[in-house]
Write an enzyme that holds these catalytic residues in place. Structure first.
Site, mmCIF file in Angstrom:
data_model
loop_
_atom_site.group_PDB
_atom_site.id
_atom_site.type_symbol
_atom_site.label_atom_id
_atom_site.label_comp_id
_atom_site.label_asym_id
_atom_site.label_seq_id
_atom_site.Cartn_x
_atom_site.Cartn_y
_atom_site.Cartn_z
ATOM 1 N N ASN A 88 0.980 4.185 5.014
ATOM 2 C CA ASN A 88 1.863 3.547 6.012
ATOM 3 C C ASN A 88 2.082 2.056 5.773
ATOM 4 O O ASN A 88 3.182 1.551 5.950
ATOM 5 C CB ASN A 88 1.357 3.824 7.432
ATOM 6 C CG ASN A 88 0.019 3.217 7.698
ATOM 7 O OD1 ASN A 88 -0.858 3.170 6.830
ATOM 8 N ND2 ASN A 88 -0.180 2.716 8.900
ATOM 9 N N THR B 218 -9.516 13.675 7.382
ATOM 10 C CA THR B 218 -9.952 13.273 6.030
ATOM 11 C C THR B 218 -11.230 12.435 6.131
ATOM 12 O O THR B 218 -12.151 12.596 5.325
ATOM 13 C CB THR B 218 -8.843 12.452 5.317
ATOM 14 O OG1 THR B 218 -7.591 13.079 5.529
ATOM 15 C CG2 THR B 218 -9.114 12.335 3.837
ATOM 16 N N GLU C 295 -11.690 3.832 8.791
ATOM 17 C CA GLU C 295 -10.633 3.407 9.724
ATOM 18 C C GLU C 295 -9.693 4.590 9.866
ATOM 19 O O GLU C 295 -8.994 4.939 8.909
ATOM 20 C CB GLU C 295 -9.870 2.205 9.154
ATOM 21 C CG GLU C 295 -10.713 0.972 8.913
ATOM 22 C CD GLU C 295 -11.206 0.324 10.188
ATOM 23 O OE1 GLU C 295 -10.647 0.607 11.264
ATOM 24 O OE2 GLU C 295 -12.169 -0.447 10.102
ATOM 25 N N CYS D 250 -1.007 2.654 12.627
ATOM 26 C CA CYS D 250 -2.111 3.218 13.410
ATOM 27 C C CYS D 250 -2.279 2.490 14.741
ATOM 28 O O CYS D 250 -2.888 3.008 15.669
ATOM 29 C CB CYS D 250 -3.397 3.167 12.602
ATOM 30 S SG CYS D 250 -3.732 1.512 11.997
ATOM 31 N N GLU E 65 -13.738 -3.733 9.772
ATOM 32 C CA GLU E 65 -13.254 -4.542 8.663
ATOM 33 C C GLU E 65 -12.949 -5.933 9.210
ATOM 34 O O GLU E 65 -13.129 -6.206 10.387
ATOM 35 C CB GLU E 65 -11.997 -3.905 8.067
ATOM 36 C CG GLU E 65 -12.248 -2.513 7.499
ATOM 37 C CD GLU E 65 -11.071 -1.948 6.735
ATOM 38 O OE1 GLU E 65 -10.015 -1.722 7.348
ATOM 39 O OE2 GLU E 65 -11.205 -1.732 5.515
HETATM 40 P P1 NAD Z 1 -4.780 10.806 4.744
HETATM 41 O O1 NAD Z 1 -6.103 10.924 5.378
HETATM 42 O O2 NAD Z 1 -4.010 12.021 4.435
HETATM 43 O O3 NAD Z 1 -4.902 10.033 3.347
HETATM 44 C C1 NAD Z 1 -5.461 8.755 3.234
HETATM 45 C C2 NAD Z 1 -5.985 8.580 1.825
HETATM 46 O O4 NAD Z 1 -7.061 9.483 1.622
HETATM 47 C C3 NAD Z 1 -4.955 8.885 0.735
HETATM 48 O O5 NAD Z 1 -5.135 8.002 -0.330
HETATM 49 C C4 NAD Z 1 -5.339 10.297 0.340
HETATM 50 O O6 NAD Z 1 -4.952 10.632 -0.967
HETATM 51 C C5 NAD Z 1 -6.851 10.236 0.462
HETATM 52 N N1 NAD Z 1 -7.507 11.536 0.601
HETATM 53 C C6 NAD Z 1 -7.000 12.688 1.116
HETATM 54 N N2 NAD Z 1 -7.915 13.689 1.018
HETATM 55 C C7 NAD Z 1 -9.019 13.139 0.466
HETATM 56 C C8 NAD Z 1 -10.300 13.655 0.101
HETATM 57 N N3 NAD Z 1 -10.612 14.939 0.274
HETATM 58 N N4 NAD Z 1 -11.197 12.818 -0.432
HETATM 59 C C9 NAD Z 1 -10.902 11.513 -0.622
HETATM 60 N N5 NAD Z 1 -9.703 10.972 -0.333
HETATM 61 C C10 NAD Z 1 -8.769 11.778 0.210
HETATM 62 O O7 NAD Z 1 -3.950 9.803 5.648
HETATM 63 P P2 NAD Z 1 -2.428 9.377 5.484
HETATM 64 O O8 NAD Z 1 -1.571 10.510 5.909
HETATM 65 O O9 NAD Z 1 -2.228 8.765 4.135
HETATM 66 O O10 NAD Z 1 -2.335 8.179 6.544
HETATM 67 C C11 NAD Z 1 -2.052 8.368 7.883
HETATM 68 C C12 NAD Z 1 -3.315 8.287 8.714
HETATM 69 O O11 NAD Z 1 -3.982 7.063 8.465
HETATM 70 C C13 NAD Z 1 -3.043 8.299 10.199
HETATM 71 O O12 NAD Z 1 -3.955 9.153 10.838
HETATM 72 C C14 NAD Z 1 -3.286 6.860 10.617
HETATM 73 O O13 NAD Z 1 -3.647 6.682 11.963
HETATM 74 C C15 NAD Z 1 -4.375 6.475 9.699
HETATM 75 N N6 NAD Z 1 -4.450 5.021 9.580
HETATM 76 C C16 NAD Z 1 -5.493 4.369 10.173
HETATM 77 C C17 NAD Z 1 -5.583 2.988 10.101
HETATM 78 C C18 NAD Z 1 -6.721 2.224 10.732
HETATM 79 O O14 NAD Z 1 -6.877 1.052 10.427
HETATM 80 N N7 NAD Z 1 -7.525 2.821 11.589
HETATM 81 C C19 NAD Z 1 -4.588 2.269 9.418
HETATM 82 C C20 NAD Z 1 -3.532 2.979 8.853
HETATM 83 C C21 NAD Z 1 -3.479 4.359 8.923
#
Ligand code: NAD
Length: 480
Positions: A151, A231, A249, A283, A461
């Site tokens: 994002n 995840t 996060e 997020c 963080e």
């Molecule tokens: P996601 O969990 O699908 O992927 C995030 C990252 O994790 C990607 O690089 C992905 O390739 C990797 N990943 C996926 N499966 C994995 C595994 N089994 N092992 C290790 N890595 C793996 O999330 P997304 O769809 O990319 O992002 C959206 C989500 O992120 C939303 O839920 C959003 O709320 C969250 N988010 C949170 C914050 C925060 O600061 N709390 C900030 C931004 C986004």
């Protein structure tokens, strides 16, 4: 077609797998390049480079580290246009947004931690009467893993990498496979800035293979992850028995609570932004809007009017407010929640439909959507949608809204609009969230702790919290 490569040991390298996955441009739905489909062998090569670089980097002077990091920041500033365009093409966000938020913030991340490390200190304790003094050594962990989402691609990628390397660690990092481009370009900038080979290694690929290999690697001692809650839970299950340090996060479903005594115009303008900035894919977006009953009807009319005036368009156009969603599958997921809302008696007050942008008919565009809900317990009010969809509903008392605000599994951020100081303090203390914004939204000071409670994450963080995460404290007790 742009084929990108991994950045390992200071060199761009094709994946050892020799396999690639397509990269889509969300604004037109076309494939415009491909990215390495790396596996554990590529992660191992990155690990080896990091391990080799660690002894020298971890003992480099703070001045040396700081100088390189400040230079990376400068080079990002100098390449603002190129990076902003790349981010927009990969993610679908307006170039205008990437130019004022994503890329400047990525530069700030390096600048901030390049400076912060020179101010980072640890405690000492004189044990009076025992003739002893204790002090804490804060040592870098070693090789650490950083995994980030799509994002805010470069913004969140560098939010992890910068404190990790500032603290003397070497990094194996994986950006989201959906938005790899600016992380790819960062490699070149790091080389130009003189970052020694192997300090930062960037491996591209899918979460289930590349991300999994980083998490499972027995010698990668800490994982800093930002992404979805499911995840995060999966990563925690792997990392826990290996006793890795973890920073998670995760998702959010943040309340935006509006009291009648707020500064109305300021609130209205900011609420449009906190609902739909980055197509609602932040997020921290306030996706559950609760409005005090006495101003509910007025708010509803004014808000819907402002939302309907937002221009959905191609991300490269200056007058675009809302660009494309990040992917076809994400668009489908967000749309499915609009159907769920309707089936739960939600009333669509604005948007609710896909938008066709002339000349880009295959792009993933959705009108900013406002849904009036009758219960805070409906699915659209409880589950993270992560798109341009917000719910609104009225409340009558502080207690009632507090209960509704806290009645979700997430606890990332909350926004509060009021001019009542006592209420501000009461609510700030009682809201279950890692961050509470009062009369503002997403105002960031990088020294502050950033993170969530409940299923929004573990750890913090930002500022010295990040430097603490990326170091291991060791107590040294000297008897004299
Ligand atoms: P996601 O969990 O699908 O992927 C995030 C990252 O994790 C990607 O690089 C992905 O390739 C990797 N990943 C996926 N499966 C994995 C595994 N089994 N092992 C290790 N890595 C793996 O999330 P997304 O769809 O990319 O992002 C959206 C989500 O992120 C939303 O839920 C959003 O709320 C969250 N988010 C949170 C914050 C925060 O600061 N709390 C900030 C931004 C986004």
């Amino acid at each position: 077609m742009i084929r990108i490569a991994n950045y390992i040991n200071g060199q761009y390298q094709a994946p050892l797998t020799n396999s690639y996955i397509p990269n889509y441009n969300p604004s037109d739905g076309a494939i415009y390049g491909d990215i390495p489909d790396s596996d554990a062998s590529d992660v191992q090569a990155a690990y080896k480079a990091a391990e080799t670089a660690f002894p020298e980097w971890s003992t480099s002077t703070l001045e040396e580290r700081s100088k390189i990091m400040l230079r990376i920041a400068e080079l990002l500033d100098e390449n603002l246009q190129k990076f902003a365009e790349a981010e927009s093409k990969d993610n679908g966000k307006p170039v205008s947004l990437a130019k004022v938020v994503d890329i400047p913030r990525a530069a700030s991340n390096f600048r901030f931690f390049g400076n912060a490390i020179t101010q980072f200190s640890s405690e000492s304790h004189e044990s009076t009467g025992l003739n002893a003094v204790n002090f804490t050594l804060r040592q870098p962990i070693g090789v650490v893993g950083c995994i980030s989402p799509w994002n805010l691609p470069l913004y969140l990628f560098t939010w992890k990498i910068a404190p990790a390397i500032a603290a003397g660690n070497c990094v194996v990092a994986k950006p989201s496979e959906v938005t790899p481009m600016t992380a790819y370009l960062l490699g070149e900038i790091c080389t130009q800035a003189g970052l020694p080979e192997g300090v930062l290694n960037i491996v591209h690929g899918l979460g289930g293979s590349t991300g999994q290999a980083i998490t499972e690697h027995p010698k990668i001692k800490a994982i800093s992850f930002t992404g979805g809650t499911a995840t995060g839970a999966h990563i925690a299950r792997i990392a826990a028995p290996m006793f890795k340090k973890l920073s998670l996060e995760l998702g959010g479903k943040n309340p935006n609570i509006i009291f009648a005594d707020c500064d109305y115009d300021d609130m209205l303008q900011t609420t449009v932004r906190s609902s739909f900035a980055n197509q609602g894919q932040i997020c921290l977006c306030g996706s559950r809007i609760f409005v005090e009953a006495s101003i509910y009807e007025k708010f509803k009319t004014d808000f819907v009017e402002k939302v309907n005036a937002l221009k959905v368009g191609h991300p490269s156009k200056e007058d675009t407010n809302i660009g494309a969603l990040v992917s076809k599958s994400h668009l489908e997921k967000v749309k499915s929640y609009i159907d769920i809302a309707k089936s739960e008696n939600g009333k669509v007050l604005a948007g609710g439909e896909e938008v066709t942008v002339d000349g880009f008919e295959n792009g993933y565009y959705l009108a900013p959507t406002v849904i009036e809900v009758s219960s805070d317990e409906c699915r659209v009010n409880q589950e993270e949608i992560f798109g341009p969809v917000v719910t609104i509903m009225p409340f009558t008392s502080e207690d009632e809204v507090l209960q509704m605000a806290n009645k979700v599994k997430y606890g990332l951020s909350a926004t509060l609009w009021t001019n009542n100081l006592k209420r501000t303090m009461r609510m700030s203390q009682s809201l279950q969230a890692g961050i509470v914004w009062v009369n503002t939204w997403m105002m960031r000071d990088l020294r502050t702790p950033f993170g969530g409670v409940k299923e929004s994450g573990v750890g913090r963080e930002g500022g010295f919290e990040a430097l603490r995460f990326f170091t291991e404290p060791k107590n040294v007790c000297i008897k004299y």
